[in-house]
Design an enzyme around this catalytic site. Structure first.
Site, short mmCIF file in Angstrom:
data_model
loop_
_atom_site.label_atom_id
_atom_site.label_comp_id
_atom_site.label_asym_id
_atom_site.label_seq_id
_atom_site.Cartn_x
_atom_site.Cartn_y
_atom_site.Cartn_z
N ASP A 78 0.83 -1.28 -0.01
CA ASP A 78 0.01 0.01 0.24
C ASP A 78 0.61 1.24 -0.17
O ASP A 78 2.06 1.17 0.30
CB ASP A 78 -0.89 -0.02 1.22
CG ASP A 78 -0.35 -0.09 2.70
OD1 ASP A 78 0.80 -0.84 2.61
OD2 ASP A 78 -0.84 0.30 3.37
N GLU A 136 -0.53 -2.07 5.41
CA GLU A 136 0.48 -2.17 6.42
C GLU A 136 0.25 -0.65 7.19
O GLU A 136 0.54 -0.81 8.18
CB GLU A 136 2.08 -2.36 5.50
CG GLU A 136 2.95 -2.57 6.77
CD GLU A 136 3.61 -1.31 7.40
OE1 GLU A 136 3.85 -1.24 8.67
OE2 GLU A 136 3.53 -0.38 6.85
NI NI Z 1 6.56 1.25 5.13
#
Ligand code: NI
Length: 390
Positions: A78, A136
């Site tokens: 991401d 994440e």
């Molecule tokens: Ni990172």
């Protein structure tokens, strides 16, 4: 003659092109739809039968020609909600979205590993599982969904990497044991009694109470935690009041706590509450204390760390292990490490001479793309070693 190295060099440009593609079209957490599609396409072309996992993630597996262990390698995919100002031809075309944490490089390196090891399959003992993890950057992180969806089923150990600006290109930062901290948050809402600035004796000054708490909390690490421990408490938000002559009735304080040990974490939060309670009582105020526990700490397992160190020496040279201190930043890779042994590494991307000087999450963040081949080779080689372990 080193086949693995030759394969990395053969596919180096393709890995760079992939990184530029993902940099141009970044997607934020939970919306990595095009990223997922592109990863699936690439892995399908390698005949790896990828499948979607954790909504916008991808999982695929390569079986070696001989039996051995099953090793997972994880890349997070991401991007950040940030305007890209890198000024390169591959600058993000998605308004307000940018791969300023280098996850574009993580995707392309892992695709590179998949391509290299597919060509290397005849020599591969065991199997390699490729995990492309969404989300994440947004707590609670995509790692838990990946694990729930079976990402670690049958896995013996796991590797992960983060491109890291403070580490010079051509080196890999790795150490056994403590590697990244657990990032926790807290918030304190103080309720006093407002009034006019000219009549303070009729009020309970929430602003002053919050200020005293902010000062006192800065003694927690220095007075309550063993000086040889590693921990941080920082207050990043203190808001109270609207105008110059009104004593505000409430105040809000928010901060972050970073630590490596559960007992230290508990002690810090206990002290925050005790100090807040004492100061509020003295002032006649009340409070509401909220704690938000983040990811566990990233703790590298010694054998997996050794496999990475060996891979660094064989791929880049004896002196290319960059000695790192634990980072107080957090990573949801820790959830995998709670389930199976593994190691997380920092792939150096910093290069002053090329102007690669901006830290992670900076709008001008960029990487020295030479790092992609280094990271690809070290991850591939470390996985090959671990998979061949008896
Ligand atoms: Ni990172």
């Amino acid at each position: 003659m080193d086949l693995l190295h030759d394969l990395v060099i053969k596919h180096q440009q393709e890995v760079i092109d992939l990184r530029r593609y993902f940099h141009t079209y970044p997607e934020v957490s939970k919306k990595e739809f095009n990223t997922q599609r592109k990863i699936m396409e690439f892995l399908t072309a390698l005949s790896l039968s990828p499948k979607a996992i954790a909504n916008t993630g991808v999982m695929a597996e390569l079986e070696g020609a001989q039996p051995g262990k099953r090793i997972a390698i994880r890349a997070d995919i991401d991007a950040l909600e940030l305007q890209d100002e890198c000024g390169k031809p591959y600058q993000s075309v998605n308004q307000g979205v940018c791969h300023a944490c280098g996850h574009d490089g993580h995707i392309s390196m892992l695709l590179g590993v998949a391509k290299v090891l597919t060509d290397y399959r005849e020599h591969l003992a065991g199997s390699i599982r490729f995990l492309f993890q969404p989300t994440e950057e947004r707590f609670p992180g995509g790692a838990l969904s990946m694990i729930e969806d079976g990402a670690l089923d049958g896995v013996d150990s796991i590797l992960g990497a983060h491109l890291w600006q403070p580490v010079p290109v051509g080196t890999i930062g790795i150490k056994s044991g403590r590697f990244m901290a657990s990032p926790d948050e807290f918030s304190i809402v103080i309720q006093g009694r407002g009034g006019h600035g000219s009549m303070p004796h009729q009020t309970v000054d929430a602003l002053l109470t919050a200020s005293q708490i902010a000062v006192a909390l800065n003694t927690v690490i220095s007075r309550n935690i063993d000086p040889l421990e590693q921990a941080v408490l920082s207050i990043g938000y203190l808001h109270s009041g609207d105008t110059f002559n009104i004593i505000p009735d409430s105040a809000i304080l928010k901060g972050t706590v970073r630590s490596f040990e559960e007992s230290v974490r508990q002690l810090i939060f206990e002290r925050i509450e005790t100090i807040t309670k004492g100061i509020c009582e003295a002032a006649g105020a009340t409070y509401k204390f909220d704690k938000i526990f983040g990811f566990p700490p990233v703790i590298n397992e010694p054998n997996c760390t050794d496999a990475v160190m060996r891979a660094v020496k064989e791929s880049l040279g004896e002196d290319k292990i960059f000695v790192v201190n634990p980072s107080m930043g957090g990573e949801d890779f820790s959830y995998y490490l709670e389930k199976v042994p593994g190691a997380f590494m920092f792939v150096g991307v910093g290069n002053d001479t090329k102007g690669i000087i901006y830290p992670q999450h900076h709008p001008k963040y960029d990487i020295d793309e030479d790092a992609l081949a280094y990271g690809t080779e070290v991850m591939a080689r470390a996985a090959v070693h671990l998979a061949a372990t008896k």
